[in-house]
Design a protein around this motif. Structure first.
Motif, PDB file in Angstrom:
ATOM      1  N   ASN A 152     -24.195  -4.059  19.466  1.00 35.65           N
ATOM      2  CA  ASN A 152     -22.963  -4.741  19.891  1.00 35.65           C
ATOM      3  C   ASN A 152     -22.073  -5.180  18.731  1.00 35.65           C
ATOM      4  O   ASN A 152     -21.237  -6.079  18.878  1.00 35.65           O
ATOM      5  CB  ASN A 152     -23.294  -5.946  20.786  1.00 35.65           C
ATOM      6  N   LYS A 153     -22.231  -4.530  17.585  1.00 38.71           N
ATOM      7  CA  LYS A 153     -21.383  -4.809  16.432  1.00 38.71           C
ATOM      8  C   LYS A 153     -20.604  -3.543  16.083  1.00 38.71           C
ATOM      9  O   LYS A 153     -21.169  -2.458  15.985  1.00 38.71           O
ATOM     10  CB  LYS A 153     -22.224  -5.257  15.233  1.00 38.71           C
ATOM     11  N   LEU A 154     -19.306  -3.664  15.903  1.00 45.50           N
ATOM     12  CA  LEU A 154     -18.451  -2.533  15.555  1.00 45.50           C
ATOM     13  C   LEU A 154     -18.668  -2.182  14.087  1.00 45.50           C
ATOM     14  O   LEU A 154     -18.231  -2.893  13.191  1.00 45.50           O
ATOM     15  CB  LEU A 154     -16.981  -2.889  15.821  1.00 45.50           C
ATOM     16  N   LEU A 155     -19.371  -1.056  13.852  1.00 44.76           N
ATOM     17  CA  LEU A 155     -19.719  -0.654  12.493  1.00 44.76           C
ATOM     18  C   LEU A 155     -18.608   0.122  11.797  1.00 44.76           C
ATOM     19  O   LEU A 155     -18.313  -0.100  10.630  1.00 44.76           O
ATOM     20  CB  LEU A 155     -20.981   0.223  12.506  1.00 44.76           C
ATOM     21  N   GLY A 156     -18.036   1.079  12.522  1.00 46.40           N
ATOM     22  CA  GLY A 156     -17.088   1.967  11.874  1.00 46.40           C
ATOM     23  C   GLY A 156     -16.039   2.509  12.828  1.00 46.40           C
ATOM     24  O   GLY A 156     -16.266   2.613  14.032  1.00 46.40           O
ATOM     25  N   ILE A 157     -14.892   2.867  12.264  1.00 45.56           N
ATOM     26  CA  ILE A 157     -13.794   3.475  13.013  1.00 45.56           C
ATOM     27  C   ILE A 157     -13.367   4.719  12.249  1.00 45.56           C
ATOM     28  O   ILE A 157     -13.137   4.665  11.033  1.00 45.56           O
ATOM     29  CB  ILE A 157     -12.601   2.512  13.148  1.00 45.56           C
ATOM     30  N   SER A 158     -13.265   5.839  12.958  1.00 48.64           N
ATOM     31  CA  SER A 158     -12.876   7.086  12.318  1.00 48.64           C
ATOM     32  C   SER A 158     -11.636   7.662  12.980  1.00 48.64           C
ATOM     33  O   SER A 158     -11.478   7.590  14.205  1.00 48.64           O
ATOM     34  CB  SER A 158     -14.007   8.120  12.400  1.00 48.64           C
ATOM     35  N   GLN A 159     -10.771   8.220  12.173  1.00 48.89           N
ATOM     36  CA  GLN A 159      -9.662   9.021  12.694  1.00 48.89           C
ATOM     37  C   GLN A 159     -10.255  10.119  13.569  1.00 48.89           C
ATOM     38  O   GLN A 159     -11.188  10.807  13.177  1.00 48.89           O
ATOM     39  CB  GLN A 159      -8.895   9.605  11.510  1.00 48.89           C
ATOM     40  N   ARG A 160      -9.739  10.280  14.786  1.00 50.33           N
ATOM     41  CA  ARG A 160     -10.319  11.245  15.728  1.00 50.33           C
ATOM     42  C   ARG A 160     -10.019  12.677  15.296  1.00 50.33           C
ATOM     43  O   ARG A 160     -10.911  13.512  15.254  1.00 50.33           O
ATOM     44  CB  ARG A 160      -9.753  10.977  17.129  1.00 50.33           C
ATOM     45  N   ASP A 161      -8.769  12.971  14.981  1.00 45.50           N
ATOM     46  CA  ASP A 161      -8.374  14.305  14.539  1.00 45.50           C
ATOM     47  C   ASP A 161      -8.468  14.350  13.015  1.00 45.50           C
ATOM     48  O   ASP A 161      -7.467  14.337  12.309  1.00 45.50           O
ATOM     49  CB  ASP A 161      -6.947  14.609  15.019  1.00 45.50           C
ATOM     50  N   TYR A 162      -9.708  14.416  12.523  1.00 45.67           N
ATOM     51  CA  TYR A 162      -9.936  14.288  11.087  1.00 45.67           C
ATOM     52  C   TYR A 162      -9.541  15.540  10.301  1.00 45.67           C
ATOM     53  O   TYR A 162      -9.553  15.528   9.064  1.00 45.67           O
ATOM     54  CB  TYR A 162     -11.412  13.971  10.825  1.00 45.67           C
ATOM     55  N   THR A 163      -9.177  16.624  10.988  1.00 41.99           N
ATOM     56  CA  THR A 163      -8.796  17.852  10.281  1.00 41.99           C
ATOM     57  C   THR A 163      -7.374  17.794   9.741  1.00 41.99           C
ATOM     58  O   THR A 163      -6.965  18.664   8.984  1.00 41.99           O
ATOM     59  CB  THR A 163      -8.923  19.071  11.213  1.00 41.99           C
ATOM     60  N   GLN A 164      -6.605  16.782  10.150  1.00 45.49           N
ATOM     61  CA  GLN A 164      -5.205  16.677   9.743  1.00 45.49           C
ATOM     62  C   GLN A 164      -4.946  15.365   8.996  1.00 45.49           C
ATOM     63  O   GLN A 164      -5.641  14.378   9.199  1.00 45.49           O
ATOM     64  CB  GLN A 164      -4.281  16.754  10.963  1.00 45.49           C
ATOM     65  N   TYR A 165      -3.939  15.405   8.139  1.00 42.89           N
ATOM     66  CA  TYR A 165      -3.517  14.202   7.438  1.00 42.89           C
ATOM     67  C   TYR A 165      -2.324  13.588   8.154  1.00 42.89           C
ATOM     68  O   TYR A 165      -1.338  14.273   8.449  1.00 42.89           O
ATOM     69  CB  TYR A 165      -3.131  14.535   5.992  1.00 42.89           C
TER      70      TYR A 165
END
Length: 303
Positions: A152-165
């Motif tokens: 129940n702890k938010l560890l990480g957040i990632s850009q979903r479309d990581y193939t693009q800048y």
């Protein structure tokens, strides 16, 4: 990852709990004969009603035209969008839905191996498969983010479309991280049925966060710019935080593609090709490679 975690990510399980913060959807039971049809290798033949059921009949206060994207239990058909006439998951007719279904490897996996990568020995729970129709929204890929939660702890957040800048993500990453964290604490934390899970969100042009989906916390879910070893062990996560972020004890790690040099092709491109071609190009199936070489040698002998 346990089998009950997969069940808890079934759309009909979590949607009633988070209806107010996600996209309006309709859940339809998937008959057994439709499941058999999807697993069959036969030709696609669809007839019958051409327009999907309008949810406006149930909610008469909405008079606008409603179009739908489709989802099957926990899987969005992103590996099949290439075959659609509009190159998207937008569906206007029953034939659009079945074309996507028949073209998706993700659907086949969910139907025959729903509990792949699960580690517990318990009997497989019974799954009632469903077709989920979601109101169509034009979502910008650069505004989608995947969030990883452990205990129940938010560890990480990632850009979903990581193939693009995306330049705006690099410039606004602190604000994006803060708004997602606030959304998590207000609407998600301690409300989902598991303490370990993954959820996807969308941040619109006004900065409002929308819940898109839940996924199991395990290898069956794409870890994007993280690795599952990092997420399960917690190693190397704190090192990603800047000086300002480190002062906040519970601040999650935010990762995005921060340079155009790291731009990659879409991971779904390989689904446009027959699997035999993909296996040959990657060398994953030695027998197919041997057969191919024998065929080439025979052709040379004939010449």
């Amino acid at each position: 990852m346990k089998k009950e975690q997969v069940v808890h990510c079934q759309f009909s399980v979590w949607y009633p709990l988070f209806r107010a913060v996600t996209i309006r959807s309709v859940i339809l039971p998937l008959p057994e004969n439709v499941k058999e049809y999807l697993l069959d290798d036969g030709t696609l033949v669809v007839s019958g009603r051409e327009d999907p059921p309008s949810h406006a009949q149930a909610e008469s206060d909405d008079a606008e035209e409603i179009q739908w994207s489709d989802d099957e239990n926990t899987t969005a058909l992103k590996d099949a969008y290439w075959i659609a006439m509009n190159s998207s998951l937008k569906c206007k007719a029953l034939s659009d839905i079945f074309l996507l279904f028949k073209s998706s490897d993700f659907i086949t996996r969910d139907l025959i191996q729903p509990f792949i990568h699960c580690t517990d020995d318990s009997p497989d729970p019974s799954l009632d498969y469903e077709l989920v129709l979601r109101k169509w929204c034009e979502l910008i890929p650069g505004a989608e983010f995947r969030c990883f939660v452990k205990e129940n702890k938010l560890l990480g957040i990632s850009q979903r479309d990581y193939t693009q800048y995306y330049d705006h993500i690099s410039k606004q990453h602190e604000e994006i991280c803060r708004s997602i964290q606030e959304f998590f604490k207000k609407h998600i934390q301690y409300k989902f049925l598991d303490e370990d899970f993954v959820f996807d969100v969308y941040r619109d042009s006004r900065g409002k966060i929308w819940l898109i989906d839940f996924n199991p916390f395990g290898e069956v879910t794409d870890s994007l710019l993280f690795t599952w070893e990092e997420l399960t062990s917690g190693k190397n996560l704190k090192g990603d935080q800047g000086e300002g972020e480190a002062t906040e004890q519970d601040s999650p790690v935010f990762r995005c593609t921060n340079s155009k040099v790291t731009v990659q092709p879409s991971p779904y491109l390989s689904y446009r090709l027959p699997k035999d071609f993909v296996d040959l190009s990657t060398g994953e199936d030695v027998h197919k490679l041997i057969d191919f070489l024998k065929l080439k040698r025979n052709q040379q002998d004939d010449d």
